[in-house]
Scaffold this motif. Structure first.
Motif, PDB file in Angstrom:
ATOM      1  N   ASN A   1       0.799  -1.224   0.000  1.00 42.43           N
ATOM      2  CA  ASN A   1       0.000   0.000   0.000  1.00 42.43           C
ATOM      3  C   ASN A   1       0.832   1.275   0.000  1.00 42.43           C
ATOM      4  O   ASN A   1       0.337   2.324  -0.388  1.00 42.43           O
ATOM      5  N   ILE A   2       2.096   1.204   0.443  1.00 42.19           N
ATOM      6  CA  ILE A   2       2.879   2.435   0.500  1.00 42.19           C
ATOM      7  C   ILE A   2       3.894   2.573  -0.625  1.00 42.19           C
ATOM      8  O   ILE A   2       4.373   3.662  -0.880  1.00 42.19           O
ATOM      9  N   ILE A   3       4.245   1.470  -1.331  1.00 38.09           N
ATOM     10  CA  ILE A   3       5.312   1.605  -2.322  1.00 38.09           C
ATOM     11  C   ILE A   3       4.879   2.293  -3.613  1.00 38.09           C
ATOM     12  O   ILE A   3       5.685   2.943  -4.246  1.00 38.09           O
ATOM     13  N   VAL A   4       3.616   2.165  -4.004  1.00 42.27           N
ATOM     14  CA  VAL A   4       3.188   2.803  -5.256  1.00 42.27           C
ATOM     15  C   VAL A   4       3.340   4.319  -5.178  1.00 42.27           C
ATOM     16  O   VAL A   4       3.960   4.922  -6.047  1.00 42.27           O
ATOM     17  N   PRO A   5       2.820   4.984  -4.129  1.00 37.50           N
ATOM     18  CA  PRO A   5       2.995   6.439  -4.096  1.00 37.50           C
ATOM     19  C   PRO A   5       4.422   6.899  -3.806  1.00 37.50           C
ATOM     20  O   PRO A   5       4.801   8.004  -4.162  1.00 37.50           O
ATOM     21  N   LYS A   6       5.236   6.048  -3.167  1.00 37.25           N
ATOM     22  CA  LYS A   6       6.580   6.460  -2.761  1.00 37.25           C
ATOM     23  C   LYS A   6       7.662   6.176  -3.799  1.00 37.25           C
ATOM     24  O   LYS A   6       8.674   6.842  -3.824  1.00 37.25           O
ATOM     25  N   LEU A   7       7.500   5.146  -4.612  1.00 41.13           N
ATOM     26  CA  LEU A   7       8.533   4.762  -5.572  1.00 41.13           C
ATOM     27  C   LEU A   7       8.090   5.141  -6.980  1.00 41.13           C
ATOM     28  O   LEU A   7       7.124   4.586  -7.501  1.00 41.13           O
ATOM     29  N   THR A   8       8.806   6.062  -7.576  1.00 43.94           N
ATOM     30  CA  THR A   8       8.392   6.609  -8.870  1.00 43.94           C
ATOM     31  C   THR A   8       8.452   5.605 -10.010  1.00 43.94           C
ATOM     32  O   THR A   8       7.781   5.784 -11.008  1.00 43.94           O
ATOM     33  N   ASN A   9       9.236   4.539  -9.862  1.00 41.79           N
ATOM     34  CA  ASN A   9       9.326   3.558 -10.938  1.00 41.79           C
ATOM     35  C   ASN A   9       8.261   2.463 -10.835  1.00 41.79           C
ATOM     36  O   ASN A   9       8.175   1.593 -11.688  1.00 41.79           O
ATOM     37  N   VAL A  10       7.423   2.502  -9.785  1.00 44.67           N
ATOM     38  CA  VAL A  10       6.373   1.501  -9.607  1.00 44.67           C
ATOM     39  C   VAL A  10       5.056   2.061 -10.138  1.00 44.67           C
ATOM     40  O   VAL A  10       4.587   3.101  -9.707  1.00 44.67           O
ATOM     41  N   GLN A  11       4.486   1.319 -11.085  1.00 44.07           N
ATOM     42  CA  GLN A  11       3.223   1.720 -11.696  1.00 44.07           C
ATOM     43  C   GLN A  11       2.035   1.197 -10.889  1.00 44.07           C
ATOM     44  O   GLN A  11       1.070   1.906 -10.652  1.00 44.07           O
ATOM     45  N   SER A  12       2.120  -0.088 -10.459  1.00 47.00           N
ATOM     46  CA  SER A  12       1.038  -0.672  -9.679  1.00 47.00           C
ATOM     47  C   SER A  12       1.522  -1.920  -8.957  1.00 47.00           C
ATOM     48  O   SER A  12       2.556  -2.483  -9.297  1.00 47.00           O
ATOM     49  N   THR A  13       0.736  -2.310  -7.956  1.00 46.01           N
ATOM     50  CA  THR A  13       0.962  -3.580  -7.276  1.00 46.01           C
ATOM     51  C   THR A  13      -0.386  -4.266  -7.159  1.00 46.01           C
ATOM     52  O   THR A  13      -1.415  -3.596  -7.039  1.00 46.01           O
ATOM     53  N   GLN A  14      -0.352  -5.586  -7.213  1.00 49.35           N
ATOM     54  CA  GLN A  14      -1.602  -6.315  -7.036  1.00 49.35           C
ATOM     55  C   GLN A  14      -1.321  -7.672  -6.413  1.00 49.35           C
ATOM     56  O   GLN A  14      -0.264  -8.251  -6.618  1.00 49.35           O
ATOM     57  N   VAL A  15      -2.284  -8.139  -5.636  1.00 51.32           N
ATOM     58  CA  VAL A  15      -2.199  -9.460  -5.037  1.00 51.32           C
ATOM     59  C   VAL A  15      -2.889 -10.418  -6.002  1.00 51.32           C
ATOM     60  O   VAL A  15      -4.070 -10.263  -6.308  1.00 51.32           O
ATOM     61  N   LEU A  16      -2.148 -11.383  -6.502  1.00 51.31           N
ATOM     62  CA  LEU A  16      -2.692 -12.351  -7.447  1.00 51.31           C
ATOM     63  C   LEU A  16      -3.360 -13.523  -6.735  1.00 51.31           C
ATOM     64  O   LEU A  16      -4.272 -14.148  -7.271  1.00 51.31           O
ATOM     65  N   LYS A  17      -2.857 -13.815  -5.523  1.00 55.22           N
ATOM     66  CA  LYS A  17      -3.367 -14.958  -4.764  1.00 55.22           C
ATOM     67  C   LYS A  17      -3.045 -14.735  -3.297  1.00 55.22           C
ATOM     68  O   LYS A  17      -1.964 -14.278  -2.964  1.00 55.22           O
ATOM     69  N   GLY A  18      -3.989 -15.050  -2.419  1.00 52.20           N
ATOM     70  CA  GLY A  18      -3.730 -15.018  -0.988  1.00 52.20           C
ATOM     71  C   GLY A  18      -4.213 -13.773  -0.292  1.00 52.20           C
ATOM     72  O   GLY A  18      -4.746 -12.849  -0.904  1.00 52.20           O
ATOM     73  N   ASP A  19      -3.980 -13.768   1.032  1.00 50.23           N
ATOM     74  CA  ASP A  19      -4.454 -12.685   1.884  1.00 50.23           C
ATOM     75  C   ASP A  19      -3.333 -11.982   2.639  1.00 50.23           C
ATOM     76  O   ASP A  19      -3.573 -11.259   3.595  1.00 50.23           O
ATOM     77  N   GLY A  20      -2.092 -12.233   2.235  1.00 47.26           N
ATOM     78  CA  GLY A  20      -0.958 -11.624   2.902  1.00 47.26           C
ATOM     79  C   GLY A  20      -0.137 -12.614   3.696  1.00 47.26           C
ATOM     80  O   GLY A  20       0.951 -12.300   4.157  1.00 47.26           O
ATOM     81  N   GLY A  21      -0.634 -13.835   3.868  1.00 45.49           N
ATOM     82  CA  GLY A  21       0.096 -14.859   4.600  1.00 45.49           C
ATOM     83  C   GLY A  21       1.029 -15.641   3.689  1.00 45.49           C
ATOM     84  O   GLY A  21       1.188 -15.320   2.500  1.00 45.49           O
ATOM     85  N   VAL A  22       1.628 -16.691   4.231  1.00 45.50           N
ATOM     86  CA  VAL A  22       2.492 -17.566   3.443  1.00 45.50           C
ATOM     87  C   VAL A  22       1.685 -18.101   2.260  1.00 45.50           C
ATOM     88  O   VAL A  22       0.530 -18.484   2.409  1.00 45.50           O
ATOM     89  N   GLY A  23       2.298 -18.086   1.090  1.00 43.23           N
ATOM     90  CA  GLY A  23       1.628 -18.534  -0.127  1.00 43.23           C
ATOM     91  C   GLY A  23       1.033 -17.402  -0.947  1.00 43.23           C
ATOM     92  O   GLY A  23       0.639 -17.604  -2.095  1.00 43.23           O
ATOM     93  N   THR A  24       0.976 -16.202  -0.371  1.00 41.55           N
ATOM     94  CA  THR A  24       0.466 -15.050  -1.119  1.00 41.55           C
ATOM     95  C   THR A  24       1.403 -14.750  -2.282  1.00 41.55           C
ATOM     96  O   THR A  24       2.618 -14.780  -2.136  1.00 41.55           O
ATOM     97  N   VAL A  25       0.818 -14.464  -3.432  1.00 41.62           N
ATOM     98  CA  VAL A  25       1.585 -14.103  -4.622  1.00 41.62           C
ATOM     99  C   VAL A  25       1.222 -12.659  -4.976  1.00 41.62           C
ATOM    100  O   VAL A  25       0.041 -12.334  -5.126  1.00 41.62           O
ATOM    101  N   ALA A  26       2.250 -11.807  -5.074  1.00 43.09           N
ATOM    102  CA  ALA A  26       2.047 -10.391  -5.383  1.00 43.09           C
ATOM    103  C   ALA A  26       2.856 -10.016  -6.614  1.00 43.09           C
ATOM    104  O   ALA A  26       3.967 -10.522  -6.815  1.00 43.09           O
ATOM    105  N   LYS A  27       2.289  -9.130  -7.410  1.00 50.48           N
ATOM    106  CA  LYS A  27       2.961  -8.678  -8.636  1.00 50.48           C
ATOM    107  C   LYS A  27       3.109  -7.164  -8.589  1.00 50.48           C
ATOM    108  O   LYS A  27       2.163  -6.442  -8.283  1.00 50.48           O
ATOM    109  N   THR A  28       4.305  -6.711  -8.896  1.00 49.62           N
ATOM    110  CA  THR A  28       4.594  -5.279  -8.996  1.00 49.62           C
ATOM    111  C   THR A  28       4.880  -4.978 -10.463  1.00 49.62           C
ATOM    112  O   THR A  28       5.705  -5.643 -11.080  1.00 49.62           O
TER     113      THR A  28
END
Length: 175
Positions: free
Chosen positions: A51-78
């Motif tokens: 939630n904080i890297i998109v507004p803070k890092l100018t080279n990041v366009q978006s982030t999304q969670v592809l799978k999971g709720d934040g626990g082990v096994g969660t897959v995230a894409k930047t």
């Protein structure tokens, strides 16, 4: 003691991913943050960083969670703003979240140095208490280079320093 725990973790994980632990290279950085370790851990242990890297890092366009709720096994894409090197995205899976030791590790699934010569990329964050009101955020990037790319010596480009700096600013501002 903490170094021994980290070494054991990396040896076990290297066995899990099929890499000899001696083949892993490490890049370690530490940053002091003026908030209690428990507050920093709350940001790191779940999806708070996303939630904080998109507004803070100018080279990041978006982030999304592809799978999971934040626990082990969660897959995230930047997804990144395209650059001259052609870096467009980075996908990772959370493989360790240890609330007692305040350790979170993610294994890269695609992107970053996996696209240009690495066989394994692991990003770990350790939150260590320094005093009652401060902590050290330690980031460890571990990676292995495929034999055919060793001469080129590829290195990860994961922006852990920028991520930890953004988290430090966020935590200290909201404390």
């Amino acid at each position: 003691m903490l170094k021994q725990i980290s070494l054991v973790f990396f040896v076990l994980f290297a066995c899990y991913v099929g890499v000899n632990s001696r083949e892993l290279k490490h890049i370690t950085k530490e940053l002091e943050v003026n908030v209690p370790a428990c507050e920093a851990w709350e940001l790191y242990r779940n999806l708070g960083l996303i939630n904080i890297i998109v507004p803070k890092l100018t080279n990041v366009q978006s982030t999304q969670v592809l799978k999971g709720d934040g626990g082990v096994g969660t897959v995230a894409k930047t997804t990144f703003v395209p650059d001259e090197a052609g870096n467009s995205s980075y996908t990772e899976e959370f493989i360790v979240i240890d609330d007692q030791k305040r350790v979170k590790a993610a294994k890269a699934l695609e992107g970053d140095c996996l696209a240009f010569g690495c066989s394994v990329l692991i990003v770990e964050f350790d939150i260590n208490e320094k005093s009652q009101n401060s902590c050290i955020i330690k980031s460890i990037i571990s990676y292995a280079v495929k034999k055919e790319f060793e001469a080129k010596d590829p290195k990860p480009t994961v922006a852990v320093e920028a991520i930890t700096q953004a988290s430090k600013e966020y935590l200290e501002r909201n404390n």
